[in-house]
Structures are given as C-alpha cells and as structure tokens.
Design a protein around this motif. Structure first.
Motif, mmCIF file in Angstrom:
data_model
loop_
_atom_site.group_PDB
_atom_site.id
_atom_site.type_symbol
_atom_site.label_atom_id
_atom_site.label_comp_id
_atom_site.label_asym_id
_atom_site.label_seq_id
_atom_site.Cartn_x
_atom_site.Cartn_y
_atom_site.Cartn_z
ATOM 1 N N LEU A 75 -2.472 -0.419 -6.346
ATOM 2 C CA LEU A 75 -2.593 0.097 -4.981
ATOM 3 C C LEU A 75 -4.012 0.616 -4.728
ATOM 4 O O LEU A 75 -4.593 0.385 -3.662
ATOM 5 N N TYR A 76 -4.579 1.284 -5.709
ATOM 6 C CA TYR A 76 -5.956 1.774 -5.588
ATOM 7 C C TYR A 76 -6.927 0.607 -5.398
ATOM 8 O O TYR A 76 -7.789 0.643 -4.526
ATOM 9 N N CYS A 77 -6.773 -0.435 -6.215
ATOM 10 C CA CYS A 77 -7.628 -1.618 -6.099
ATOM 11 C C CYS A 77 -7.466 -2.256 -4.712
ATOM 12 O O CYS A 77 -8.448 -2.659 -4.083
ATOM 13 N N LYS A 78 -6.243 -2.320 -4.240
ATOM 14 C CA LYS A 78 -5.971 -2.917 -2.923
ATOM 15 C C LYS A 78 -6.662 -2.122 -1.817
ATOM 16 O O LYS A 78 -7.286 -2.711 -0.928
ATOM 17 N N HIS A 79 -6.571 -0.806 -1.869
ATOM 18 C CA HIS A 79 -7.143 0.011 -0.799
ATOM 19 C C HIS A 79 -8.653 0.191 -0.914
ATOM 20 O O HIS A 79 -9.347 0.231 0.104
ATOM 21 N N GLU A 80 -9.163 0.272 -2.133
ATOM 22 C CA GLU A 80 -10.606 0.451 -2.319
ATOM 23 C C GLU A 80 -11.369 -0.865 -2.203
ATOM 24 O O GLU A 80 -12.583 -0.862 -2.010
ATOM 25 N N ARG A 81 -10.649 -1.998 -2.414
ATOM 26 C CA ARG A 81 -11.224 -3.326 -2.221
ATOM 27 C C ARG A 81 -12.405 -3.595 -3.159
ATOM 28 O O ARG A 81 -13.400 -4.188 -2.782
ATOM 29 N N GLU A 82 -12.267 -3.125 -4.387
ATOM 30 C CA GLU A 82 -13.320 -3.328 -5.378
ATOM 31 C C GLU A 82 -12.713 -3.557 -6.758
ATOM 32 O O GLU A 82 -11.577 -3.148 -7.016
ATOM 33 N N PRO A 83 -13.462 -4.222 -7.648
ATOM 34 C CA PRO A 83 -12.955 -4.445 -9.008
ATOM 35 C C PRO A 83 -12.729 -3.121 -9.736
ATOM 36 O O PRO A 83 -13.413 -2.124 -9.459
ATOM 37 N N MET A 84 -11.793 -3.146 -10.645
ATOM 38 C CA MET A 84 -11.495 -1.966 -11.470
ATOM 39 C C MET A 84 -11.371 -2.408 -12.925
ATOM 40 O O MET A 84 -10.725 -3.419 -13.214
ATOM 41 N N TYR A 85 -11.957 -1.609 -13.813
ATOM 42 C CA TYR A 85 -11.971 -1.918 -15.242
ATOM 43 C C TYR A 85 -11.356 -0.759 -16.020
ATOM 44 O O TYR A 85 -11.784 0.389 -15.875
ATOM 45 N N PHE A 91 9.825 7.891 -26.279
ATOM 46 C CA PHE A 91 8.962 7.436 -27.369
ATOM 47 C C PHE A 91 7.752 6.644 -26.861
ATOM 48 O O PHE A 91 6.890 6.263 -27.637
ATOM 49 N N ASP A 92 7.698 6.373 -25.561
ATOM 50 C CA ASP A 92 6.561 5.647 -24.998
ATOM 51 C C ASP A 92 5.425 6.625 -24.689
ATOM 52 O O ASP A 92 5.665 7.767 -24.290
ATOM 53 N N GLU A 93 4.200 6.155 -24.874
ATOM 54 C CA GLU A 93 3.040 6.967 -24.522
ATOM 55 C C GLU A 93 1.878 6.048 -24.177
ATOM 56 O O GLU A 93 1.848 4.891 -24.600
ATOM 57 N N GLN A 94 0.964 6.571 -23.393
ATOM 58 C CA GLN A 94 -0.201 5.766 -23.041
ATOM 59 C C GLN A 94 -1.381 6.645 -22.677
ATOM 60 O O GLN A 94 -1.217 7.729 -22.140
ATOM 61 N N ALA A 95 -2.561 6.107 -22.995
ATOM 62 C CA ALA A 95 -3.835 6.667 -22.549
ATOM 63 C C ALA A 95 -4.498 5.558 -21.737
ATOM 64 O O ALA A 95 -4.616 4.420 -22.205
ATOM 65 N N ARG A 96 -4.883 5.873 -20.526
ATOM 66 C CA ARG A 96 -5.517 4.895 -19.633
ATOM 67 C C ARG A 96 -6.824 5.502 -19.148
ATOM 68 O O ARG A 96 -6.837 6.610 -18.635
ATOM 69 N N SER A 97 -7.913 4.760 -19.314
ATOM 70 C CA SER A 97 -9.228 5.218 -18.879
ATOM 71 C C SER A 97 -9.848 4.158 -17.986
ATOM 72 O O SER A 97 -9.844 2.972 -18.322
ATOM 73 N N ARG A 98 -10.383 4.603 -16.849
ATOM 74 C CA ARG A 98 -11.110 3.696 -15.955
ATOM 75 C C ARG A 98 -12.597 3.902 -16.188
ATOM 76 O O ARG A 98 -13.077 5.035 -16.242
ATOM 77 N N PHE A 99 -13.311 2.783 -16.327
ATOM 78 C CA PHE A 99 -14.744 2.807 -16.575
ATOM 79 C C PHE A 99 -15.487 2.138 -15.420
ATOM 80 O O PHE A 99 -14.919 1.359 -14.663
ATOM 81 N N SER A 100 -16.774 2.425 -15.335
ATOM 82 C CA SER A 100 -17.614 1.832 -14.300
ATOM 83 C C SER A 100 -17.803 0.343 -14.557
ATOM 84 O O SER A 100 -17.606 -0.149 -15.670
ATOM 85 N N MET A 101 -18.225 -0.356 -13.536
ATOM 86 C CA MET A 101 -18.513 -1.778 -13.686
ATOM 87 C C MET A 101 -19.768 -1.981 -14.534
ATOM 88 O O MET A 101 -19.919 -3.036 -15.152
ATOM 89 N N ASP A 102 -20.652 -1.005 -14.629
ATOM 90 C CA ASP A 102 -21.787 -1.103 -15.546
ATOM 91 C C ASP A 102 -21.296 -1.147 -16.993
ATOM 92 O O ASP A 102 -21.794 -1.930 -17.801
ATOM 93 N N VAL A 103 -20.329 -0.303 -17.313
ATOM 94 C CA VAL A 103 -19.736 -0.325 -18.659
ATOM 95 C C VAL A 103 -19.050 -1.666 -18.877
ATOM 96 O O VAL A 103 -19.179 -2.283 -19.939
ATOM 97 N N PHE A 104 -18.326 -2.132 -17.876
ATOM 98 C CA PHE A 104 -17.677 -3.440 -17.968
ATOM 99 C C PHE A 104 -18.683 -4.521 -18.341
ATOM 100 O O PHE A 104 -18.467 -5.297 -19.276
ATOM 101 N N LEU A 105 -19.791 -4.586 -17.613
ATOM 102 C CA LEU A 105 -20.791 -5.637 -17.858
ATOM 103 C C LEU A 105 -21.389 -5.536 -19.256
ATOM 104 O O LEU A 105 -21.695 -6.546 -19.881
ATOM 105 N N GLU A 106 -21.510 -4.333 -19.771
ATOM 106 C CA GLU A 106 -22.055 -4.143 -21.118
ATOM 107 C C GLU A 106 -21.050 -4.515 -22.204
ATOM 108 O O GLU A 106 -21.409 -5.102 -23.216
ATOM 109 N N ARG A 107 -19.769 -4.208 -21.982
ATOM 110 C CA ARG A 107 -18.735 -4.411 -23.011
ATOM 111 C C ARG A 107 -18.122 -5.808 -23.024
ATOM 112 O O ARG A 107 -17.637 -6.246 -24.057
ATOM 113 N N GLU A 108 -18.049 -6.457 -21.897
ATOM 114 C CA GLU A 108 -17.178 -7.627 -21.786
ATOM 115 C C GLU A 108 -17.892 -8.981 -21.726
ATOM 116 O O GLU A 108 -17.241 -9.989 -21.438
ATOM 117 N N CYS A 109 -19.167 -9.042 -21.991
ATOM 118 C CA CYS A 109 -19.902 -10.300 -21.895
ATOM 119 C C CYS A 109 -19.216 -11.397 -22.721
ATOM 120 O O CYS A 109 -18.958 -11.230 -23.909
#
Length: 188
Positions: free
Chosen positions: A126-136, A14-32
C-alpha cells in the motif's frame, strides 16, 4: 554496514520477523547483477506514462528477462484500494508450505499460514502504491517453522488513468532456507 530508513521487529506465536527498508542508494550498491537489479533496470528503462510512472501494459519483465532472473520476479494486482484484496501473481517457489507458486491467483488476505508476513506485506504494498516509488527491503523471518532471509524490491506501475494498478517485485535469498525447531532451540 548499511543504515535502514526504517526497521520493525514483530512476533506472533512462533513466527517472528525483522523488516528493514533501505534507500535506493543502498539498493544500487548491494544488488548489482541480482534479479532485483535487473528488474529495476527493466522498470527504469521504460518510458514514463502521462502520470510519471511506466505503464503496466508496457512492463513484462518475466517475458523479457532471462529465466534464471525471471524466476525470482512476481507481481501484485493492486487495482483494489484495500491491500488485503490485492492479488498475487507468479510467486516464486518456496519450501514453506503454502508460501510458493500456489499463491498465484490468491488474494493477499487468503494466506492464513503467515498472517504476520501478510499484514507487513499489505502495509508495504500500500505504501508503494501511494508513494509511487520503488521500495527496497531486507527481511529476516521465521514463518511456519522455516527461517528465510532475503532482500526484496518493489516497483510500481500505473494504469491508463494514473493509478498504481500493478507492483512487480523480485527477491534475492541471503541464505539457505532452514527448518527451525523453536522448542528444541535451533535449526533442524
């Protein structure tokens, strides 16, 4: 509308999820002004260590940011290579049984209530750890009979040897968490 860099949808029982990764440009526009934005600004203001990332020892947003922001921030100990062995610390409160502050001090793999969520988090951390960059991300899910929809920012921090040993994250709820009765076809 924003176009994600990548998206995935999955179900398990019964569990379900949609996960989307966005650019940091989108982050800066959405999360101020959000907790995510404050965490990012705190992280970005730290001097980079010899390996290009701020040092984990110099980053403590839970102590320096206001309480109404800090309550949405937590961190993951990523010193192990196996992401199922990452340890969760200072997780925000949640109405989902087993998915709130009681997660502090637990291994990521020790959350039997939501394996769908755990496996996706393991991959993202793990992706964040290996890529060494923020993820949104934007995450819309039904877990353990509750629907929650939120955004999340991950920011990596290095130890003295340059490895990513800690990831701070912040969340912002996009709607009220509601109980879902899948058998009855909707929200309770």
């Amino acid at each position: 509308m924003y176009t994600p860099l990548e998206s995935m949808f999955e179900t398990s029982g019964f569990d379900e999820q949609a996960r989307s990764r966005f650019s940091m440009d989108v982050f800066l526009e959405r999360e101020c002004g959000s907790a995510l934005w404050h965490l990012y600004q705190h992280w970005k203001a730290l001097p980079p260590g010899p390996y290009g990332l701020p040092l984990a020892a110099t980053c403590d947003p839970k102590q320096t940011l206001p309480d109404d922001i800090a309550k949405w921030i937590a961190w993951i100990d990523t010193t192990e290579e196996d992401p199922t062995q990452f340890i969760i610390w200072e997780h925000p409160e949640s109405h989902i049984p087993g998915m709130g502050t009681e997660l502090s001090g637990k291994l990521l793999n020790d959350i039997p209530e939501a394996q769908l969520h755990v496996s996706a988090c393991a991959i993202e951390y793990l992706y964040c750890k290996h890529e060494r960059e923020p993820m949104y991300h934007e995450i819309d899910q039904i877990l353990c009979g509750y629907r929650r929809h939120y955004t999340r920012l991950l920011v990596p921090l290095a130890d003295e040897s340059g490895g990513v040993s800690k990831i701070f994250y912040a969340i912002r709820m996009l709607g009220e968490m509601v109980r879902v009765d899948r058998m009855a076809g909707g929200v309770i």
